[in-house]
Design an enzyme around this catalytic site. Structure first.
Site, PDB file in Angstrom:
ATOM      1  N   SER A 196      45.108  35.153  44.194  1.00 47.16           N
ATOM      2  CA  SER A 196      46.313  34.735  43.489  1.00 47.16           C
ATOM      3  C   SER A 196      46.792  33.385  44.022  1.00 47.16           C
ATOM      4  O   SER A 196      46.050  32.409  43.966  1.00 47.16           O
ATOM      5  CB  SER A 196      47.377  35.829  43.603  1.00 47.16           C
ATOM      6  OG  SER A 196      48.406  35.633  42.674  1.00 47.16           O
ATOM      7  N   ASP A 202      44.579  40.129  33.003  1.00 45.76           N
ATOM      8  CA  ASP A 202      45.386  39.372  33.966  1.00 45.76           C
ATOM      9  C   ASP A 202      45.967  38.145  33.264  1.00 45.76           C
ATOM     10  O   ASP A 202      45.228  37.411  32.607  1.00 45.76           O
ATOM     11  CB  ASP A 202      44.491  38.943  35.130  1.00 45.76           C
ATOM     12  CG  ASP A 202      45.251  38.328  36.293  1.00 45.76           C
ATOM     13  OD1 ASP A 202      46.333  37.735  36.075  1.00 45.76           O
ATOM     14  OD2 ASP A 202      44.747  38.412  37.418  1.00 45.76           O
ATOM     15  N   HIS A 251      45.957  42.066  37.381  1.00 47.04           N
ATOM     16  CA  HIS A 251      46.147  41.190  38.530  1.00 47.04           C
ATOM     17  C   HIS A 251      46.339  42.007  39.809  1.00 47.04           C
ATOM     18  O   HIS A 251      47.057  43.007  39.824  1.00 47.04           O
ATOM     19  CB  HIS A 251      47.372  40.299  38.301  1.00 47.04           C
ATOM     20  CG  HIS A 251      47.512  39.201  39.296  1.00 47.04           C
ATOM     21  ND1 HIS A 251      46.757  38.047  39.236  1.00 47.04           N
ATOM     22  CD2 HIS A 251      48.305  39.074  40.389  1.00 47.04           C
ATOM     23  CE1 HIS A 251      47.094  37.259  40.228  1.00 47.04           C
ATOM     24  NE2 HIS A 251      48.027  37.860  40.959  1.00 47.04           N
TER      25      HIS A 251
END
Length: 315
Positions: A150, A238, A268
């Site tokens: 991320s 995601d 995610h």
């Protein structure tokens, strides 16, 4: 048949979290750390130690995971996710231990400064300082793998463009802070990572400056020919999916060796929750094999259980 992802999303929808605000941020940080810790089983390791990346200076804290017998092997420099405002050495401790055990390589995790207390470029400065300190932290090291998930994927990609690295490994990375991909509209509501939360995090991290610029959004860069080989992994549901695909495409167009895997149905953050998502562990095993092949370096069998405590390096 309902998947574990659908069951997880149903639980989130049944108990929605309050919006992210500056006032709520301390509590959100605690919940984030607790959720990630609960998603990973404990992993005993030979040696886990903490140190200042640059002793006597203002460099970040780092946590080094040494599985034993890893001298001369690759070193994974790891940056945790959390939207630039959440996360810590503890939140991703399970994943870092797992990486060290599965590879037999040393992992160095970086406790970079968070926004809004320290907006851009503080986190990137810390990431680069940690990279520069690697020889001292590891008594010399083999090939460097920069890796992150991320927001940590953003840091890993940025370090890979500024320092020599043998490989960059980006897990559902945040690479377009302008949120221009269609997947933001498609999956920005009801899939765990909400569009308002993304906007809050990016406003904290980069309150000024054009986000369509390649400095803040690597997925929009065109000068990528000097980047190292890359492995990218992202879930099919995601919001950040399309920017990972776009970055892989730009790397390939620049002649960089790149592998992209879009994991169908996943959301995610799934790689940090193997106790929640059955696909997480097999995907990590496959990723580790891909890392070994990309580097042409064998995986090692670690020594486990000699010591399992977080202690100062050099003790």
């Amino acid at each position: 048949m309902t998947s574990d992802v659908d069951e997880h999303l149903a639980r989130l929808r049944a108990a929605p979290q309050p919006p992210m605000t500056l006032k709520a941020l301390p509590a959100i940080r605690r919940r984030f750390a607790a959720a990630l810790a609960a998603g990973y089983p404990p992993r005993p390791l030979a040696d886990v130690a903490e140190a200042q990346a640059s002793p006597g200076a203002s460099g970040p804290r780092v946590r080094t995971y040494t599985p034993g017998g890893s001298g001369g092997s690759p070193v994974i420099l790891f940056f945790h996710g959390g939207g630039f405002v959440l996360g810590s050495l503890d939140s991703h401790d399970g994943l870092c231990r797992d990486l060290a055990l599965r590879t037999g390589w040393r992992v160095v995790a970086v406790d970079y400064r968070l926004a809004p207390e320290a907006p851009h470029p503080a986190a990137l400065d810390d990431a680069l300082a940690a990279y520069d300190a690697l020889p001292a932290l590891t008594d010399g090291c083999g090939p460097v793998v920069v890796m992150g998930d991320s927001a940590g994927g953003w840091l890993a990609a940025q370090v890979a463009l500024r320092r020599p690295a043998a490989l960059q490994v980006l897990l559902y990375p945040a690479l377009d802070l302008s949120c221009g991909g269609a997947s933001h509209a498609e999956f920005g509501t009801g899939y765990g990572l909400e569009s308002p939360a993304i906007a809050f995090c990016y406003d904290c991290f980069a309150p000024t400056g054009p986000r369509e610029d390649g400095e803040l959004s690597p997925a929009l860069r065109t000068d990528l020919g000097h980047a190292p080989p890359a492995l990218l992994l992202v879930g099919g549901r995601d919001p950040l999916r399309d920017e990972a695909i776009a970055y892989a495409g730009r790397l390939a167009a620049a002649g960089v060796d790149v592998q992209l895997r879009v994991v169908a149905g996943m959301i995610h953050g799934f790689m940090t929750a193997p106790l929640v998502f059955a696909r997480a562990a097999p995907e990590l095993e496959r990723l580790v094999d891909d890392m070994s092949r990309a580097l042409a370096v064998p995986l090692l069998t670690p020594t486990v259980g000699v010591r399992d405590a977080t202690v100062p390096l050099g003790s």
